[in-house]
Design a protein around this motif. Structure first.
Motif, PDB file in Angstrom:
ATOM      1  N   ASP A  74      54.021  43.818  50.687  1.00  0.00           N
ATOM      2  CA  ASP A  74      53.409  43.352  49.441  1.00  0.00           C
ATOM      3  C   ASP A  74      51.926  43.091  49.682  1.00  0.00           C
ATOM      4  O   ASP A  74      51.533  42.022  50.144  1.00  0.00           O
ATOM      5  CB  ASP A  74      54.119  42.073  48.970  1.00  0.00           C
ATOM      6  CG  ASP A  74      53.726  41.682  47.548  1.00  0.00           C
ATOM      7  OD1 ASP A  74      52.851  42.357  46.961  1.00  0.00           O
ATOM      8  OD2 ASP A  74      54.305  40.706  47.027  1.00  0.00           O
ATOM      9  N   ASN A  75      51.106  44.097  49.404  1.00  0.00           N
ATOM     10  CA  ASN A  75      49.656  43.939  49.574  1.00  0.00           C
ATOM     11  C   ASN A  75      49.037  43.365  48.308  1.00  0.00           C
ATOM     12  O   ASN A  75      49.483  43.664  47.201  1.00  0.00           O
ATOM     13  CB  ASN A  75      49.004  45.283  49.891  1.00  0.00           C
ATOM     14  CG  ASN A  75      49.499  45.871  51.195  1.00  0.00           C
ATOM     15  OD1 ASN A  75      49.959  47.000  51.230  1.00  0.00           O
ATOM     16  ND2 ASN A  75      49.436  45.121  52.273  1.00  0.00           N
ATOM     17  N   VAL A  76      48.026  42.526  48.501  1.00  0.00           N
ATOM     18  CA  VAL A  76      47.369  41.888  47.362  1.00  0.00           C
ATOM     19  C   VAL A  76      45.882  42.172  47.404  1.00  0.00           C
ATOM     20  O   VAL A  76      45.320  42.531  48.442  1.00  0.00           O
ATOM     21  CB  VAL A  76      47.628  40.364  47.333  1.00  0.00           C
ATOM     22  CG1 VAL A  76      49.098  40.074  47.107  1.00  0.00           C
ATOM     23  CG2 VAL A  76      47.152  39.696  48.616  1.00  0.00           C
ATOM     24  N   ALA A  77      45.239  42.005  46.269  1.00  0.00           N
ATOM     25  CA  ALA A  77      43.796  42.211  46.155  1.00  0.00           C
ATOM     26  C   ALA A  77      43.207  41.101  45.305  1.00  0.00           C
ATOM     27  O   ALA A  77      43.908  40.472  44.501  1.00  0.00           O
ATOM     28  CB  ALA A  77      43.498  43.570  45.530  1.00  0.00           C
ATOM     29  N   ILE A  78      41.913  40.861  45.497  1.00  0.00           N
ATOM     30  CA  ILE A  78      41.219  39.811  44.754  1.00  0.00           C
ATOM     31  C   ILE A  78      40.437  40.443  43.611  1.00  0.00           C
ATOM     32  O   ILE A  78      39.912  41.549  43.738  1.00  0.00           O
ATOM     33  CB  ILE A  78      40.303  39.007  45.704  1.00  0.00           C
ATOM     34  CG1 ILE A  78      39.944  37.646  45.113  1.00  0.00           C
ATOM     35  CG2 ILE A  78      39.075  39.792  46.098  1.00  0.00           C
ATOM     36  CD1 ILE A  78      39.417  36.668  46.132  1.00  0.00           C
ATOM     37  N   VAL A  79      40.398  39.745  42.481  1.00  0.00           N
ATOM     38  CA  VAL A  79      39.720  40.261  41.289  1.00  0.00           C
ATOM     39  C   VAL A  79      38.521  39.361  40.977  1.00  0.00           C
ATOM     40  O   VAL A  79      38.699  38.233  40.519  1.00  0.00           O
ATOM     41  CB  VAL A  79      40.680  40.293  40.076  1.00  0.00           C
ATOM     42  CG1 VAL A  79      39.956  40.863  38.855  1.00  0.00           C
ATOM     43  CG2 VAL A  79      41.918  41.118  40.390  1.00  0.00           C
ATOM     44  N   PRO A  80      37.311  39.834  41.220  1.00  0.00           N
ATOM     45  CA  PRO A  80      36.130  39.014  40.920  1.00  0.00           C
ATOM     46  C   PRO A  80      35.952  38.800  39.416  1.00  0.00           C
ATOM     47  O   PRO A  80      36.364  39.626  38.602  1.00  0.00           O
ATOM     48  CB  PRO A  80      34.972  39.848  41.474  1.00  0.00           C
ATOM     49  CG  PRO A  80      35.601  40.843  42.384  1.00  0.00           C
ATOM     50  CD  PRO A  80      36.957  41.113  41.835  1.00  0.00           C
ATOM     51  N   GLY A  81      35.342  37.648  39.087  1.00  0.00           N
ATOM     52  CA  GLY A  81      34.914  37.418  37.716  1.00  0.00           C
ATOM     53  C   GLY A  81      35.943  36.854  36.774  1.00  0.00           C
ATOM     54  O   GLY A  81      35.626  36.505  35.641  1.00  0.00           O
ATOM     55  N   SER A  82      37.177  36.727  37.204  1.00  0.00           N
ATOM     56  CA  SER A  82      38.227  36.231  36.319  1.00  0.00           C
ATOM     57  C   SER A  82      38.390  34.724  36.483  1.00  0.00           C
ATOM     58  O   SER A  82      38.361  34.207  37.599  1.00  0.00           O
ATOM     59  CB  SER A  82      39.557  36.929  36.637  1.00  0.00           C
ATOM     60  OG  SER A  82      40.602  36.396  35.849  1.00  0.00           O
ATOM     61  N   ALA A  83      38.573  34.029  35.375  1.00  0.00           N
ATOM     62  CA  ALA A  83      38.802  32.579  35.443  1.00  0.00           C
ATOM     63  C   ALA A  83      40.241  32.279  35.845  1.00  0.00           C
ATOM     64  O   ALA A  83      40.546  31.202  36.347  1.00  0.00           O
ATOM     65  CB  ALA A  83      38.492  31.938  34.100  1.00  0.00           C
ATOM     66  N   THR A  84      41.133  33.215  35.610  1.00  0.00           N
ATOM     67  CA  THR A  84      42.540  33.076  36.002  1.00  0.00           C
ATOM     68  C   THR A  84      42.998  34.423  36.572  1.00  0.00           C
ATOM     69  O   THR A  84      42.297  35.430  36.475  1.00  0.00           O
ATOM     70  CB  THR A  84      43.425  32.712  34.796  1.00  0.00           C
ATOM     71  OG1 THR A  84      43.278  33.725  33.789  1.00  0.00           O
ATOM     72  CG2 THR A  84      43.034  31.367  34.212  1.00  0.00           C
ATOM     73  N   ASN A  85      44.168  34.420  37.151  1.00  0.00           N
ATOM     74  CA  ASN A  85      44.760  35.664  37.667  1.00  0.00           C
ATOM     75  C   ASN A  85      43.817  36.390  38.629  1.00  0.00           C
ATOM     76  O   ASN A  85      43.616  37.599  38.543  1.00  0.00           O
ATOM     77  CB  ASN A  85      45.142  36.602  36.515  1.00  0.00           C
ATOM     78  CG  ASN A  85      46.049  35.920  35.502  1.00  0.00           C
ATOM     79  OD1 ASN A  85      46.895  35.103  35.867  1.00  0.00           O
ATOM     80  ND2 ASN A  85      45.866  36.240  34.236  1.00  0.00           N
ATOM     81  N   GLN A  86      43.252  35.627  39.580  1.00  0.00           N
ATOM     82  CA  GLN A  86      42.262  36.219  40.484  1.00  0.00           C
ATOM     83  C   GLN A  86      42.884  37.112  41.554  1.00  0.00           C
ATOM     84  O   GLN A  86      42.189  37.908  42.175  1.00  0.00           O
ATOM     85  CB  GLN A  86      41.444  35.114  41.185  1.00  0.00           C
ATOM     86  CG  GLN A  86      40.631  34.269  40.233  1.00  0.00           C
ATOM     87  CD  GLN A  86      41.298  32.938  39.941  1.00  0.00           C
ATOM     88  OE1 GLN A  86      42.522  32.863  39.906  1.00  0.00           O
ATOM     89  NE2 GLN A  86      40.507  31.902  39.738  1.00  0.00           N
ATOM     90  N   LEU A  87      44.176  36.953  41.830  1.00  0.00           N
ATOM     91  CA  LEU A  87      44.843  37.758  42.840  1.00  0.00           C
ATOM     92  C   LEU A  87      45.943  38.585  42.193  1.00  0.00           C
ATOM     93  O   LEU A  87      46.717  38.075  41.367  1.00  0.00           O
ATOM     94  CB  LEU A  87      45.432  36.858  43.929  1.00  0.00           C
ATOM     95  CG  LEU A  87      44.394  36.211  44.858  1.00  0.00           C
ATOM     96  CD1 LEU A  87      44.960  34.963  45.507  1.00  0.00           C
ATOM     97  CD2 LEU A  87      43.945  37.198  45.924  1.00  0.00           C
ATOM     98  N   ILE A  88      46.019  39.871  42.571  1.00  0.00           N
ATOM     99  CA  ILE A  88      47.026  40.754  41.984  1.00  0.00           C
ATOM    100  C   ILE A  88      47.765  41.507  43.079  1.00  0.00           C
ATOM    101  O   ILE A  88      47.252  41.704  44.189  1.00  0.00           O
ATOM    102  CB  ILE A  88      46.389  41.789  41.017  1.00  0.00           C
ATOM    103  CG1 ILE A  88      45.373  42.668  41.757  1.00  0.00           C
ATOM    104  CG2 ILE A  88      45.732  41.086  39.835  1.00  0.00           C
ATOM    105  CD1 ILE A  88      44.880  43.847  40.960  1.00  0.00           C
ATOM    106  N   HIS A  89      48.995  41.912  42.767  1.00  0.00           N
ATOM    107  CA  HIS A  89      49.754  42.793  43.652  1.00  0.00           C
ATOM    108  C   HIS A  89      49.169  44.201  43.549  1.00  0.00           C
ATOM    109  O   HIS A  89      48.964  44.722  42.448  1.00  0.00           O
ATOM    110  CB  HIS A  89      51.230  42.813  43.252  1.00  0.00           C
ATOM    111  CG  HIS A  89      51.907  41.479  43.356  1.00  0.00           C
ATOM    112  ND1 HIS A  89      52.529  41.050  44.503  1.00  0.00           N
ATOM    113  CD2 HIS A  89      52.043  40.476  42.452  1.00  0.00           C
ATOM    114  CE1 HIS A  89      53.037  39.836  44.309  1.00  0.00           C
ATOM    115  NE2 HIS A  89      52.746  39.474  43.071  1.00  0.00           N
ATOM    116  N   VAL A  90      48.911  44.829  44.680  1.00  0.00           N
ATOM    117  CA  VAL A  90      48.259  46.134  44.690  1.00  0.00           C
ATOM    118  C   VAL A  90      49.130  47.205  44.041  1.00  0.00           C
ATOM    119  O   VAL A  90      48.640  48.069  43.297  1.00  0.00           O
ATOM    120  CB  VAL A  90      47.908  46.536  46.140  1.00  0.00           C
ATOM    121  CG1 VAL A  90      47.452  47.991  46.210  1.00  0.00           C
ATOM    122  CG2 VAL A  90      46.821  45.618  46.697  1.00  0.00           C
TER     123      VAL A  90
END
Length: 366
Positions: A74-90
């Motif tokens: 389960d790899n994850v990635a970071i999402v810049p600029g978001s106030a919520t949901n900053q990390l997502i499953h790739v």
């Protein structure tokens, strides 16, 4: 009571990867499970981020020489600029559960040099430890020494060499300025990685070659003969200093192995045998250096105390080790802050800074 959701990011691509795994294990074991829900994110040596389960995130966890990240599917990635949901499953871009704060215990380059801190800032994720400026300044021994000098704080005399000029540096010139033995260090590494103590010309050029394998900039320093004193600092705007401790190496110098692998490589004397005046001097200078280098949250300040009572700063570590033989948590434990409470205070300091940052205006026009 609603629990605070803490993401612990550990591992990383640096030479201190295995130390980070040990630190993460100790933090996970000590964190107050009644107050915090923990999410583990391990970074492998290729830089991939893995969402890990607490029951199986490490291999050979009890052996510092063989410890390894158990990579997940389960790899994850970071999402810049978001106030919520900053990390997502790739795999499917589904958001992870919202995290309240990050404890980044990634030692070395790309972890404590401001890189990870900048990414977390862009993702609006509060995090433990100094922000971008303090992290990057302290990681670079050359820049840190210049700023400490400007603040009137003593540091070892040295020469800085960048890769394009590495063939121009001369042993005899260095010897005339610094004497022997001298130390050769990568400017942007921690935990004594790539550090050599040299006494002659042959060792000098071999040590330069070794140091340039870890960085594009190398620092050559005089040998300060003195006791190795360390002091932990905790806080944001009004930091406090711990009781000082002393490193008593059983090897020629306090090497990477002595710090993290060989429990008999050094003895830790806490508190250090110092006069009241010396304790005050160490604590005052530690806080002054912490402020001069724009630190926040935590740092460990390493000193040399000479026979004639002069105090020199060796380095400031902004994400010190949290292994079972690490000085930073031990210093605070003896100073009256147990490991679990220390982690809670660091998290509180991270949230406090984030709240203060949120009050700053980000627009000129109302």
């Amino acid at each position: 009571m609603k629990k605070t959701k803490v993401g612990i990011i550990f591992g990383g691509k640096s030479a201190e990867h295995e130390v980070s795994l040990q630190s993460a294990k100790n933090i996970v074991d000590a964190i107050d499970k009644e107050k915090y829900d923990v999410t583990l994110i391990g970074i492998d040596k290729e830089g991939k981020w893995h969402l890990n389960d607490q029951s199986s995130y490490l291999l050979n966890s009890e052996n510092p020489k063989l410890i390894a990240l158990n990579k997940s599917d389960d790899n994850v990635a970071i999402v810049p600029g978001s106030a919520t949901n900053q990390l997502i499953h790739v795999e499917n871009a589904v958001s992870l559960e919202q995290l309240d704060v990050i404890f980044p215990i990634v030692h070395g380059t790309l972890g404590e040099d401001g890189s990870l801190q900048g990414m977390l800032r862009m993702a609006n994720l509060p995090f433990v430890g100094p922000s971008v400026l303090g992290s990057s300044v302290c990681m670079d021994k050359d820049i840190a020494k210049r700023l400490l000098n400007a603040a009137g704080i003593k540091v070892a005399k040295g020469i800085t060499v960048k890769r394009p000029n590495k063939d121009k540096v001369n042993f005899e010139d260095a010897k005339e300025l610094l004497g022997t033995p001298m130390f050769i260090k990568p400017a942007n590494q921690g935990s004594s990685v790539g550090v050599s103590k040299v006494k002659n010309e042959e060792e000098f050029y071999a040590a330069l070659h070794a140091a340039f394998q870890y960085d594009h900039k190398v620092v050559i320093e005089e040998n300060i003969v003195g006791r190795e004193i360390e002091c932990a600092v905790l806080g944001n705007d009004d930091p406090i200093a711990s009781i000082p401790g002393e490193i008593l190496p059983n090897t020629e110098f306090y090497s990477y192995e002595s710090k993290y692998i060989d429990e008999k490589g050094a003895e830790l004397a806490i508190p250090a045998e110092l006069t009241e005046e010396q304790v005050r001097m160490v604590q005052t200078t530690a806080v002054e250096a912490f402020k001069a280098l724009e630190c926040e949250g935590l740092a460990r300040v390493d000193f040399f105390l000479t026979e004639n009572g002069e105090l020199y700063i060796n380095e400031i570590n902004t994400l010190p080790g949290f292994t079972k033989i690490s000085m930073y948590p031990k210093l605070w434990e003896i100073s009256g802050i147990p490991y679990s409470e220390l982690i809670s205070r660091l998290i509180d300091l991270a949230l406090e800074r984030s709240e203060n940052d949120a009050k700053l205006k980000n627009t000129v026009w109302e």
